[in-house]
Design an enzyme around this catalytic site. Structure first.
Site, PDB file in Angstrom:
ATOM      1  N   HIS A 143       0.858  -1.195   0.000  1.00 58.74           N
ATOM      2  CA  HIS A 143       0.000   0.000   0.000  1.00 58.74           C
ATOM      3  C   HIS A 143       0.888   1.236   0.000  1.00 58.74           C
ATOM      4  O   HIS A 143       1.927   1.265   0.629  1.00 58.74           O
ATOM      5  CB  HIS A 143      -0.926   0.009   1.231  1.00 58.74           C
ATOM      6  CG  HIS A 143      -2.116   0.888   1.053  1.00 58.74           C
ATOM      7  ND1 HIS A 143      -2.064   2.231   1.281  1.00 58.74           N
ATOM      8  CD2 HIS A 143      -3.368   0.618   0.627  1.00 58.74           C
ATOM      9  CE1 HIS A 143      -3.256   2.759   1.025  1.00 58.74           C
ATOM     10  NE2 HIS A 143      -4.071   1.804   0.630  1.00 58.74           N
TER      11      HIS A 143
ATOM     12  N   GLU B 128      -7.670  -5.610  -0.022  1.00 56.38           N
ATOM     13  CA  GLU B 128      -8.212  -6.482  -1.081  1.00 56.38           C
ATOM     14  C   GLU B 128      -8.108  -7.964  -0.760  1.00 56.38           C
ATOM     15  O   GLU B 128      -8.859  -8.762  -1.323  1.00 56.38           O
ATOM     16  CB  GLU B 128      -7.495  -6.205  -2.410  1.00 56.38           C
ATOM     17  CG  GLU B 128      -7.391  -4.750  -2.784  1.00 56.38           C
ATOM     18  CD  GLU B 128      -8.748  -4.053  -2.998  1.00 56.38           C
ATOM     19  OE1 GLU B 128      -8.749  -2.979  -3.578  1.00 56.38           O
ATOM     20  OE2 GLU B 128      -9.791  -4.587  -2.571  1.00 56.38           O
TER      21      GLU B 128
HETATM   22  C1  SDX Z   1      -6.186  -0.195  -3.128  1.00 52.00           C
HETATM   23  O1  SDX Z   1      -4.469   4.334  -2.142  1.00 52.00           O
HETATM   24  C2  SDX Z   1      -5.439   3.716  -1.587  1.00 52.00           C
HETATM   25  O2  SDX Z   1      -5.917   4.063  -0.525  1.00 52.00           O
HETATM   26  C3  SDX Z   1      -5.985   2.535  -2.390  1.00 52.00           C
HETATM   27  C4  SDX Z   1      -6.991   1.668  -1.649  1.00 52.00           C
HETATM   28  C5  SDX Z   1      -8.295   2.401  -1.429  1.00 52.00           C
HETATM   29  O3  SDX Z   1      -8.981   2.094  -0.450  1.00 52.00           O
HETATM   30  O4  SDX Z   1      -8.676   3.213  -2.313  1.00 52.00           O
HETATM   31  O5  SDX Z   1      -6.450   1.257  -0.423  1.00 52.00           O
HETATM   32  C6  SDX Z   1      -7.357   0.436  -2.484  1.00 52.00           C
HETATM   33  O6  SDX Z   1      -5.867   0.168  -4.210  1.00 52.00           O
HETATM   34  C7  SDX Z   1      -5.383  -1.227  -2.405  1.00 52.00           C
HETATM   35  C8  SDX Z   1      -4.179  -1.751  -3.232  1.00 52.00           C
HETATM   36  C9  SDX Z   1      -4.697  -2.826  -4.164  1.00 52.00           C
HETATM   37  N1  SDX Z   1      -3.631  -3.216  -5.141  1.00 52.00           N
HETATM   38  C10 SDX Z   1      -2.943  -4.351  -4.965  1.00 52.00           C
HETATM   39  O7  SDX Z   1      -3.099  -5.139  -4.027  1.00 52.00           O
HETATM   40  C11 SDX Z   1      -1.948  -4.610  -6.089  1.00 52.00           C
HETATM   41  C12 SDX Z   1      -0.613  -5.039  -5.494  1.00 52.00           C
HETATM   42  N2  SDX Z   1       0.005  -3.937  -4.768  1.00 52.00           N
HETATM   43  C13 SDX Z   1       0.755  -3.006  -5.490  1.00 52.00           C
HETATM   44  O8  SDX Z   1       0.956  -3.048  -6.793  1.00 52.00           O
HETATM   45  C14 SDX Z   1       1.368  -1.861  -4.711  1.00 52.00           C
HETATM   46  O9  SDX Z   1       1.655  -2.271  -3.438  1.00 52.00           O
HETATM   47  C15 SDX Z   1       0.517  -0.587  -4.669  1.00 52.00           C
HETATM   48  C16 SDX Z   1       0.156  -0.168  -6.050  1.00 52.00           C
HETATM   49  C17 SDX Z   1      -0.704  -0.846  -3.890  1.00 52.00           C
HETATM   50  C18 SDX Z   1       1.330   0.508  -4.003  1.00 52.00           C
HETATM   51  O10 SDX Z   1       2.446   0.679  -4.767  1.00 52.00           O
HETATM   52  P1  SDX Z   1       3.487   1.889  -4.527  1.00 52.00           P
HETATM   53  O11 SDX Z   1       3.323   2.501  -3.197  1.00 52.00           O
HETATM   54  O12 SDX Z   1       3.412   2.790  -5.708  1.00 52.00           O
HETATM   55  O13 SDX Z   1       4.861   1.128  -4.477  1.00 52.00           O
HETATM   56  P2  SDX Z   1       5.771   0.877  -5.722  1.00 52.00           P
HETATM   57  O14 SDX Z   1       4.918   0.423  -6.877  1.00 52.00           O
HETATM   58  O15 SDX Z   1       6.644   2.063  -5.892  1.00 52.00           O
HETATM   59  O16 SDX Z   1       6.627  -0.376  -5.248  1.00 52.00           O
HETATM   60  C19 SDX Z   1       7.688  -0.169  -4.346  1.00 52.00           C
HETATM   61  C20 SDX Z   1       8.433  -1.494  -4.292  1.00 52.00           C
HETATM   62  C21 SDX Z   1       8.704  -2.055  -5.681  1.00 52.00           C
HETATM   63  O17 SDX Z   1       9.885  -2.801  -5.606  1.00 52.00           O
HETATM   64  P3  SDX Z   1      11.219  -2.245  -6.296  1.00 52.00           P
HETATM   65  O18 SDX Z   1      10.886  -2.048  -7.755  1.00 52.00           O
HETATM   66  O19 SDX Z   1      11.491  -0.915  -5.591  1.00 52.00           O
HETATM   67  O20 SDX Z   1      12.226  -3.309  -6.015  1.00 52.00           O
HETATM   68  O21 SDX Z   1       7.645  -2.482  -3.614  1.00 52.00           O
HETATM   69  C22 SDX Z   1       7.347  -3.534  -4.509  1.00 52.00           C
HETATM   70  C23 SDX Z   1       7.540  -2.983  -5.901  1.00 52.00           C
HETATM   71  O22 SDX Z   1       7.845  -4.024  -6.811  1.00 52.00           O
HETATM   72  N3  SDX Z   1       5.971  -3.939  -4.312  1.00 52.00           N
HETATM   73  C24 SDX Z   1       5.553  -5.195  -4.345  1.00 52.00           C
HETATM   74  C25 SDX Z   1       4.174  -5.142  -4.086  1.00 52.00           C
HETATM   75  N4  SDX Z   1       3.818  -3.883  -3.912  1.00 52.00           N
HETATM   76  C26 SDX Z   1       4.933  -3.129  -4.071  1.00 52.00           C
HETATM   77  N5  SDX Z   1       6.215  -6.367  -4.589  1.00 52.00           N
HETATM   78  C27 SDX Z   1       5.456  -7.486  -4.546  1.00 52.00           C
HETATM   79  N6  SDX Z   1       4.126  -7.521  -4.290  1.00 52.00           N
HETATM   80  C28 SDX Z   1       3.464  -6.369  -4.059  1.00 52.00           C
HETATM   81  N7  SDX Z   1       2.143  -6.419  -3.835  1.00 52.00           N
END
Ligand code: SDX
Length: 361
Positions: A245, A304
């Site tokens: 998140h 989720e």
């Molecule tokens: C919702 O914002 C809100 O409030 C949203 C929400 C709401 O109520 O409206 O809470 C609802 O959208 C919940 C999130 C649902 N999405 C997912 O579950 C999809 C999986 N999660 C992600 O893709 C991710 O965690 C986000 C999009 C939710 C947040 O991403 P960020 O903060 O933009 O982080 P990032 O993409 O910059 O990642 C940072 C690092 C990366 O690694 P590096 O490239 O730096 O090595 O963390 C890793 C990412 O690869 N990472 C994950 C991961 N989430 C981030 N690695 C593996 N699995 C994951 N789920």
């Protein structure tokens, strides 16, 4: 410039406080646990809209007004062949797009009712079943389940859907809510705001995640397979759906709120306990692996993960999960849109020009 506007404060709000470090969510001054404990969708919707519309209604009044609004928007349900060929959330959005725009309470009521009526209707029509007209005398959560299945839901099922709709009703400036505020700031109207928000929500990084959570559980199949499957997914650079998140650097408080909402369904045999046990095992394995692989980036379970199990237990097909998310979040989108209209200006940030794209050789 902050990529993804990370840590950028783009508005002041009195609606919700998403405390990332503490893992706490407060909506209009009420903690999530208290909202869910005594909460119906109507109570949190009345709370969120309080003072933001020209008309004030309490939860009981809103229940009546919403019943009438569901009956009114049902007239817009149409079995259009092109519509029925779309994913449910897109078909629902196409029906919402037929509603008139406006910034007033009547428009807001129609929009609170519309996804709740359109999604069940689309699901049934796509299964070649006749849509079920709404029942204005019951609550929005009970009517959604009734319009989807054709029969009144159990007490536990209604309570579980209410808990879900309350839990996801508002959550600060998430991507879809920010989209709603941007559109509202141009005075395009609340229907336009909600349409933009639904479009933002459907992305897999946002509200499109719960369906893929179930896909992951099904692909893993048994707790003993979890580590191998998860490691392979992470090795492929994939993100684990239902984890991570932007704001919460600890456990998303909504995960446990929804896990608790499942308990009465488990206790009364309305959901397969083994499904929950499998999910808990996968959650544990995933958290351990993410901690090991990303020690500098705390990644915990988000809303989720248990959303997927709860909506599955209520009989929603996974391709409809984002649509159900939209049903609950529409009130947050409208509240933020109204707050933007009352207290904000046109949203128009700057960009910095860094020169032309390098011409591909
Ligand atoms: C919702 O914002 C809100 O409030 C949203 C929400 C709401 O109520 O409206 O809470 C609802 O959208 C919940 C999130 C649902 N999405 C997912 O579950 C999809 C999986 N999660 C992600 O893709 C991710 O965690 C986000 C999009 C939710 C947040 O991403 P960020 O903060 O933009 O982080 P990032 O993409 O910059 O990642 C940072 C690092 C990366 O690694 P590096 O490239 O730096 O090595 O963390 C890793 C990412 O690869 N990472 C994950 C991961 N989430 C981030 N690695 C593996 N699995 C994951 N789920």
């Amino acid at each position: 410039m902050k990529n993804g506007l990370e840590d950028v404060i783009a508005a002041e709000t009195r609606l919700s406080d998403v405390d990332g470090p503490a893992g706490r969510l407060i909506i209009r001054g009420v903690s999530l646990d208290d909202l869910v404990a005594d909460g119906t969708y109507e109570s949190v919707a009345a709370l969120l809209l309080d003072g933001l519309m020209e008309t004030h209604v309490n939860a009981e009044g809103l229940k009546d007004r919403l019943g009438a609004a569901r009956a009114e928007v049902y007239a817009h349900v149409v079995a259009d062949a092109t519509l029925l060929a779309l994913p449910p959330v897109d078909a629902m959005r196409a029906l919402v797009a037929r509603l008139p725009d406006g910034e007033d309470f009547e428009t807001a009521l129609r929009l609170l009712a519309a996804p709740a009526v359109f999604l069940p209707a689309v699901l049934r029509m796509q299964r070649r079943e006749a849509p079920v007209p709404p029942d204005a005398s019951i609550s929005q959560a009970a009517d959604i389940l009734r319009m989807m299945t054709g029969r009144l839901p159990s007490f536990e099922q209604t309570a579980a859907l209410d808990a879900y709709l309350v839990t996801i009703s508002d959550h600060g400036l998430n991507a879809s809510t920010f989209a709603s505020r941007v559109i509202a700031s141009t005075h395009a109207g609340l229907t336009s705001s909600v349409l933009a928000a639904i479009s933002a929500l459907k992305g897999p990084l946002h509200g499109g995640a719960p369906g893929p959570v179930l896909d992951m559980l099904d692909a893993i199949g048994a707790e003993s397979h979890a580590k191998t499957w998860l490691a392979a997914a992470l090795d492929r650079g994939e993100r684990l759906m239902g984890f991570g998140h932007r704001i919460y650097r600890v456990r998303d408080p909504r995960a446990d709120a929804l896990k608790n909402a499942l308990k009465p369904l488990v206790a009364t045999g309305q959901v397969d306990r083994s499904r929950i046990t499998l999910a808990e095992g996968i959650e544990k394995a995933a958290l351990a692996m993410l901690k090991e692989r990303k020690p500098d980036r705390p990644l915990d379970v988000n809303v989720e993960f248990y959303t997927a199990l709860l909506l599955e237990s209520l009989g929603f097909p996974r391709e409809a999960f984002t649509g159900v998310f939209a049903i609950g979040r529409t009130v947050g989108w409208i509240a933020h849109a109204r707050e933007q209209l009352l207290e904000g200006r046109l949203i128009r940030p700057k960009s910095v020009y860094v020169g032309p794209f390098p011409i591909a050789a």
